[in-house]
Design a protein around this motif. Sequence first.
Motif, PDB file in Angstrom:
ATOM      1  N   ARG A   8      16.515  38.549   9.425  1.00 29.11           N
ATOM      2  CA  ARG A   8      17.110  39.794   9.833  1.00 29.11           C
ATOM      3  C   ARG A   8      16.483  40.606  11.053  1.00 29.11           C
ATOM      4  N   LYS A   9      16.354  39.850  12.021  1.00 30.34           N
ATOM      5  CA  LYS A   9      15.671  40.686  13.135  1.00 30.34           C
ATOM      6  C   LYS A   9      16.051  39.728  14.326  1.00 30.34           C
ATOM      7  N   ASN A  10      16.046  40.465  15.482  1.00 29.55           N
ATOM      8  CA  ASN A  10      16.252  40.172  16.808  1.00 29.55           C
ATOM      9  C   ASN A  10      15.734  38.834  17.270  1.00 29.55           C
ATOM     10  N   VAL A  11      16.153  37.886  18.109  1.00 32.76           N
ATOM     11  CA  VAL A  11      15.527  36.906  18.900  1.00 32.76           C
ATOM     12  C   VAL A  11      14.960  37.520  19.809  1.00 32.76           C
ATOM     13  N   LEU A  12      13.550  37.735  19.787  1.00 30.09           N
ATOM     14  CA  LEU A  12      12.842  38.399  20.982  1.00 30.09           C
ATOM     15  C   LEU A  12      11.440  37.624  20.880  1.00 30.09           C
ATOM     16  N   VAL A  13      11.197  37.412  22.281  1.00 29.50           N
ATOM     17  CA  VAL A  13       9.581  36.923  22.418  1.00 29.50           C
ATOM     18  C   VAL A  13       8.709  38.120  22.136  1.00 29.50           C
ATOM     19  N   THR A  14       7.577  37.823  21.393  1.00 28.58           N
ATOM     20  CA  THR A  14       6.632  38.931  21.238  1.00 28.58           C
ATOM     21  C   THR A  14       5.717  38.970  22.397  1.00 28.58           C
ATOM     22  N   THR A  15       5.654  40.227  22.825  1.00 27.51           N
ATOM     23  CA  THR A  15       4.726  40.420  24.269  1.00 27.51           C
ATOM     24  C   THR A  15       3.447  41.564  23.713  1.00 27.51           C
ATOM     25  N   THR A  16       2.579  41.819  24.772  1.00 26.15           N
ATOM     26  CA  THR A  16       1.823  42.695  24.616  1.00 26.15           C
ATOM     27  C   THR A  16       2.390  44.080  25.195  1.00 26.15           C
ATOM     28  N   ASP A  17       1.961  45.218  25.161  1.00 27.95           N
ATOM     29  CA  ASP A  17       2.015  46.515  25.469  1.00 27.95           C
ATOM     30  C   ASP A  17       2.652  46.566  27.042  1.00 27.95           C
ATOM     31  N   PRO A  18       3.625  46.460  27.694  1.00 23.89           N
ATOM     32  CA  PRO A  18       3.838  46.736  29.101  1.00 23.89           C
ATOM     33  C   PRO A  18       3.004  47.689  29.862  1.00 23.89           C
ATOM     34  N   ARG A  19       2.581  48.614  29.223  1.00 26.83           N
ATOM     35  CA  ARG A  19       2.189  50.020  29.742  1.00 26.83           C
ATOM     36  C   ARG A  19       0.589  49.584  30.005  1.00 26.83           C
ATOM     37  N   GLU A  20       0.123  48.671  29.509  1.00 26.79           N
ATOM     38  CA  GLU A  20      -1.371  48.369  29.437  1.00 26.79           C
ATOM     39  C   GLU A  20      -1.753  46.917  29.738  1.00 26.79           C
ATOM     40  N   SER A  21      -0.904  45.916  29.502  1.00 27.34           N
ATOM     41  CA  SER A  21      -1.373  44.415  29.633  1.00 27.34           C
ATOM     42  C   SER A  21      -0.509  43.771  30.898  1.00 27.34           C
ATOM     43  N   ASN A  22      -1.578  42.778  31.350  1.00 26.59           N
ATOM     44  CA  ASN A  22      -0.992  42.104  32.598  1.00 26.59           C
ATOM     45  C   ASN A  22       0.109  40.920  32.144  1.00 26.59           C
ATOM     46  N   SER A  23      -0.349  40.569  31.035  1.00 29.52           N
ATOM     47  CA  SER A  23       0.789  39.168  30.455  1.00 29.52           C
ATOM     48  C   SER A  23       2.223  40.006  30.414  1.00 29.52           C
ATOM     49  N   ALA A  24       2.440  41.174  29.762  1.00 32.91           N
ATOM     50  CA  ALA A  24       3.549  41.844  29.685  1.00 32.91           C
ATOM     51  C   ALA A  24       4.215  42.062  31.091  1.00 32.91           C
ATOM     52  N   ALA A  25       3.320  42.371  31.994  1.00 32.09           N
ATOM     53  CA  ALA A  25       3.884  42.846  33.574  1.00 32.09           C
ATOM     54  C   ALA A  25       4.396  41.248  34.033  1.00 32.09           C
ATOM     55  N   MET A  26       3.744  40.193  33.743  1.00 30.43           N
ATOM     56  CA  MET A  26       4.214  38.743  34.023  1.00 30.43           C
ATOM     57  C   MET A  26       5.531  38.571  33.392  1.00 30.43           C
ATOM     58  N   GLN A  59       0.745  45.120  20.925  1.00 33.42           N
ATOM     59  CA  GLN A  59      -0.577  45.352  21.078  1.00 33.42           C
ATOM     60  C   GLN A  59      -0.800  45.343  22.619  1.00 33.42           C
ATOM     61  N   ASN A  60      -2.122  45.684  22.881  1.00 26.04           N
ATOM     62  CA  ASN A  60      -2.439  45.906  24.244  1.00 26.04           C
ATOM     63  C   ASN A  60      -3.748  44.962  24.827  1.00 26.04           C
ATOM     64  N   SER A  61      -3.540  43.579  24.165  1.00 25.80           N
ATOM     65  CA  SER A  61      -4.339  42.453  24.778  1.00 25.80           C
ATOM     66  C   SER A  61      -3.477  41.304  24.047  1.00 25.80           C
ATOM     67  N   THR A  62      -3.470  40.249  25.136  1.00 28.17           N
ATOM     68  CA  THR A  62      -2.708  39.072  24.561  1.00 28.17           C
ATOM     69  C   THR A  62      -3.247  38.310  23.515  1.00 28.17           C
ATOM     70  N   GLU A  63      -4.624  38.536  23.277  1.00 27.93           N
ATOM     71  CA  GLU A  63      -5.324  37.988  21.875  1.00 27.93           C
ATOM     72  C   GLU A  63      -4.526  38.290  20.688  1.00 27.93           C
ATOM     73  N   GLY A  64      -4.191  39.680  20.722  1.00 27.76           N
ATOM     74  CA  GLY A  64      -3.401  40.171  19.682  1.00 27.76           C
ATOM     75  C   GLY A  64      -2.189  39.144  18.858  1.00 27.76           C
ATOM     76  N   PRO A  65      -1.200  39.177  19.735  1.00 27.97           N
ATOM     77  CA  PRO A  65      -0.024  38.376  19.460  1.00 27.97           C
ATOM     78  C   PRO A  65      -0.326  36.740  19.127  1.00 27.97           C
ATOM     79  N   PHE A  66      -1.371  36.251  19.880  1.00 26.33           N
ATOM     80  CA  PHE A  66      -1.822  34.792  19.805  1.00 26.33           C
ATOM     81  C   PHE A  66      -2.504  34.738  18.519  1.00 26.33           C
ATOM     82  N   GLU A  67      -3.378  35.861  18.385  1.00 27.59           N
ATOM     83  CA  GLU A  67      -4.077  35.537  16.973  1.00 27.59           C
ATOM     84  C   GLU A  67      -2.951  35.797  15.790  1.00 27.59           C
ATOM     85  N   ASP A  68      -2.000  36.665  15.943  1.00 25.74           N
ATOM     86  CA  ASP A  68      -0.984  36.552  14.904  1.00 25.74           C
ATOM     87  C   ASP A  68      -0.079  35.432  14.829  1.00 25.74           C
TER      88      ASP A  68
END
Length: 358
Positions: free
Chosen positions: A170-188, A227-236
């Motif tokens: 029961r949660k939305n279909v969403l790609v998990t990203t990093t924090d857009p305020r801090e991380s380049n991958s979220a900006a991409m 999270q503020n680094s792409t390593e975070g969601p990837f490690e999860d």
Amino acid sequence: MKRRLSIGLAVVLVLAVVGVVVWGRSGEDRAAGGGITVVRGVIGSEKQAFFTDQRVVDAFAKQGLKVEVDTAGSRQIATAVDLGKYEFAFPSSSPAAQKIQRDRKVTTVYTPFQSPMAVATFEPIVQLLSGNGVVHKGAGDYQVLDIAKYLQLAGTRWDQLPNNTAYPVRKNVLVTTTDPRESNSAAMYLSIVSFVANGNNVVSSPDQETKVLPQVAKLFLDQGYTQNSTEGPFEDYLSAGMGKTPLALIYESQYVDRVLRNDGSIRPDMRMLYTAPTVYSKHTLVPFSANGNKVGQALSTDPELGKLAAAFGFRTTNPQVFREVAARAKVPGELVDAVEPPSFETLERMLDAIQKQY
């Protein structure tokens, strides 16, 4: 007379010993230095493992360089980091590098390697999204997450998808990203989704920003904590599995690096999808000194450093080097469905607008 002679001999001996010690120490210092020039730079955190790898350290040493790095987000490097302390900056995105280049009035930059954005997921999720038309074959022998179809699912829960027995949560279909305020991958990621939301055009005006922001902002805000680094969601993704992170935005290099390690972290049910379209995160080095320029030249021209970059999953300036890696990692040698990100100023305005909604 004998006493004077003894004192004289003693003085000579002491001076000789001191001379030997001083010569020995200076010799040790020369050996320790070995003509090595220390160069300090600030880099995106996803490159830290590369720069600290002993093989890379040794390859730089052959060029007479010892490269010391601090890490920061690409957006931080471009806007907040005191660059006066460094001889080069090496953000993970070309828009950030362009801003640094303009601000510092630098004419030469280097882009020794790059990595497309991708999505780490699992075979049951791939099958489920394929059945709903969101995942399909790309232009080559690889699968893609169709961003246009994905945007149509915004606000839909997983358990609302037809024939969903694999992941009825029961949660939305969403790609998990990093924090857009801090991380380049979220900006991409913002670059990708805003392109599609803007009718498959790069966002390039305030009117277009206003038009796409309500739709794309929800893709970040609805995630909750990020999270503020792409390593975070990837490690999860690697450790917690499908339950916590069914879709994780990553750099292709992260996944390829783990495959090449062959350490068991990539399990048989794990998959990597490319976004359609994707954006290349272009790792661009901006030198501030002659020594910083040497680092950029070494990364761009030294065959050994090129092979090591490919071994970490980065696509290098020599496509053949990565093709060998691609064959081992079973990823495409090239991707054709790729677009450019907006300018740094456009990205900043959109990111600031999203930030105000947190």
